[in-house]
Structures are given as structure tokens and as C-alpha cells.
Design a protein around this motif. Sequence first.
Motif, mmCIF file in Angstrom:
data_model
loop_
_atom_site.group_PDB
_atom_site.id
_atom_site.type_symbol
_atom_site.label_atom_id
_atom_site.label_comp_id
_atom_site.label_asym_id
_atom_site.label_seq_id
_atom_site.Cartn_x
_atom_site.Cartn_y
_atom_site.Cartn_z
ATOM 1 N N THR A 119 -6.498 -4.812 3.575
ATOM 2 C CA THR A 119 -6.690 -6.225 3.235
ATOM 3 C C THR A 119 -6.982 -6.455 1.758
ATOM 4 O O THR A 119 -6.548 -7.455 1.189
ATOM 5 N N ASP A 120 -7.716 -5.551 1.115
ATOM 6 C CA ASP A 120 -8.009 -5.682 -0.311
ATOM 7 C C ASP A 120 -7.024 -4.812 -1.093
ATOM 8 O O ASP A 120 -7.224 -3.608 -1.250
ATOM 9 N N LYS A 121 -5.962 -5.429 -1.588
ATOM 10 C CA LYS A 121 -4.876 -4.675 -2.225
ATOM 11 C C LYS A 121 -5.282 -4.041 -3.555
ATOM 12 O O LYS A 121 -4.536 -3.243 -4.127
ATOM 13 N N THR A 122 -6.474 -4.413 -4.064
ATOM 14 C CA THR A 122 -6.925 -3.798 -5.320
ATOM 15 C C THR A 122 -7.530 -2.417 -5.072
ATOM 16 O O THR A 122 -7.728 -1.654 -6.022
ATOM 17 N N LEU A 123 -7.840 -2.105 -3.814
ATOM 18 C CA LEU A 123 -8.454 -0.822 -3.486
ATOM 19 C C LEU A 123 -7.375 0.222 -3.201
ATOM 20 O O LEU A 123 -6.669 0.145 -2.190
ATOM 21 N N LYS A 124 -7.250 1.176 -4.112
ATOM 22 C CA LYS A 124 -6.255 2.247 -3.983
ATOM 23 C C LYS A 124 -6.882 3.568 -4.408
ATOM 24 O O LYS A 124 -7.846 3.590 -5.189
ATOM 25 N N GLN A 176 -8.719 4.673 9.807
ATOM 26 C CA GLN A 176 -7.390 4.193 10.185
ATOM 27 C C GLN A 176 -7.358 2.684 10.428
ATOM 28 O O GLN A 176 -6.303 2.071 10.370
ATOM 29 N N HIS A 177 -8.535 2.075 10.707
ATOM 30 C CA HIS A 177 -8.596 0.623 10.877
ATOM 31 C C HIS A 177 -8.432 -0.095 9.536
ATOM 32 O O HIS A 177 -7.870 -1.197 9.485
ATOM 33 N N ASN A 178 -8.926 0.534 8.479
ATOM 34 C CA ASN A 178 -9.034 -0.155 7.188
ATOM 35 C C ASN A 178 -8.057 0.315 6.116
ATOM 36 O O ASN A 178 -7.849 -0.404 5.131
ATOM 37 N N TRP A 179 -7.479 1.503 6.291
ATOM 38 C CA TRP A 179 -6.666 2.089 5.231
ATOM 39 C C TRP A 179 -5.307 2.568 5.751
ATOM 40 O O TRP A 179 -5.182 2.970 6.901
#
Length: 198
Positions: free
Chosen positions: A149-154, A172-175
Motif C-alpha cells: 500500500t505504501d509505494k515509497t517503502l522498498k 506476505q500480507h503487507n509486502w
Amino acid sequence: MGLFHEPIKLDLPGADISYFPSFLTDNDASILFEHLSTKTPWKQDEITLFGKTHPQPRLTALYANNQNSYSYSGITMNPHAFSVELKQLKQAVERACQTTFTSCLLNYYRNGKDSNGWHSDDEKELGENPIIASVSLGAERFFNLRHKTDKTLKHKLLLEHGSLLLMQGATQHNWQHQVPKTSKKIGGRINLTFRVII
């Protein structure tokens, strides 16, 4: 088998990921790579994405201590029985992760053109909070992570020969993760992903 150095914990929100850079010695990892590359009954399945069917850009094989199949992206894989070598590796991984695994999905990236696109290992047969233990053999490849959901987090991690990557909890739920193509001329890489298929 297994050196059991302290893992490196990745500081990523909503994830529980640990990296063991030298899980296997170089010698053990090289012997296992040579064995698996020639003795594994590799397959190249057809995969359908966005309505188009094409050969999967890597070779795969599934092993298990039960008869449970594994399905993803329209592909259903039926397992082979664990070999002696894979049983030994499985036991070492289980000691490090303090988990008993039922199955192992092997991916063979033959060169830099082989890849694995963005996905989460969230199929229902893996359970609510899947635990995935991934051993890398052969050529080093980058492993990319991005938040759903937060596309800035990589995050990007170089998976080394003989290393172990452990993903568990809500990861796996978040990434999502991928192994991207590379234009570099590199050798083959085998990735063994131990999991619990229920």
C-alpha cells in the motif's frame, strides 16, 4: 550442514524477515548446486498473466513429505519425494527456523534472463501467516521487496551463495517480492523455498 551465524533482521514495517548470509559453507553450497542442477526433474510450465500464456521464465520442481499439491498463477504442481540431499538440507533449515516444513519449491534461474515477477506467497494452502525459508545457491541475484500500500517503502537485498532468507508473520500480507531480470552475464542460481502446505 548449516553454520548458524546470527541472522540480520530487516527493519521493515509489517514484515518479519531475517537473512543468514552464510547459512551453508561455500563448499557445501557448491556441491549441492551441482547435484541439484543435474539430478532434479526440472519442468518449465506455461503461465498465464493478463490473459496471455507463455513459458515460465525459470525451471521449477516441487518436493514434499506428503502428497499435497501446490497451485499458483494457474499452475498446479504435484510433489516428488524428498531426496537424501534435500532431507539433510531440510533438517538444517528446520533447526535454524525452529519450524517443521512439509514441502520445498525449487526454482532454477538459468541465467540473467530468468526471473520471478512481483508477487506474495499468500496462497490459501500456505496458511494465514506463511513461513517461507529460502536457500540460495549459485549466482548472486537481487531480491526486491515493495510494500503493497505504501509505494515509497522498498528494499533490495543481494542473495548470496549459501544464504538463507526467512520470511514469516504478516510479511506476505503487507509486502510483495521479486527476482528481476538482469542484463549481466551470470551463471545459474537455484532457490529452494521451504514451506508448510496444508
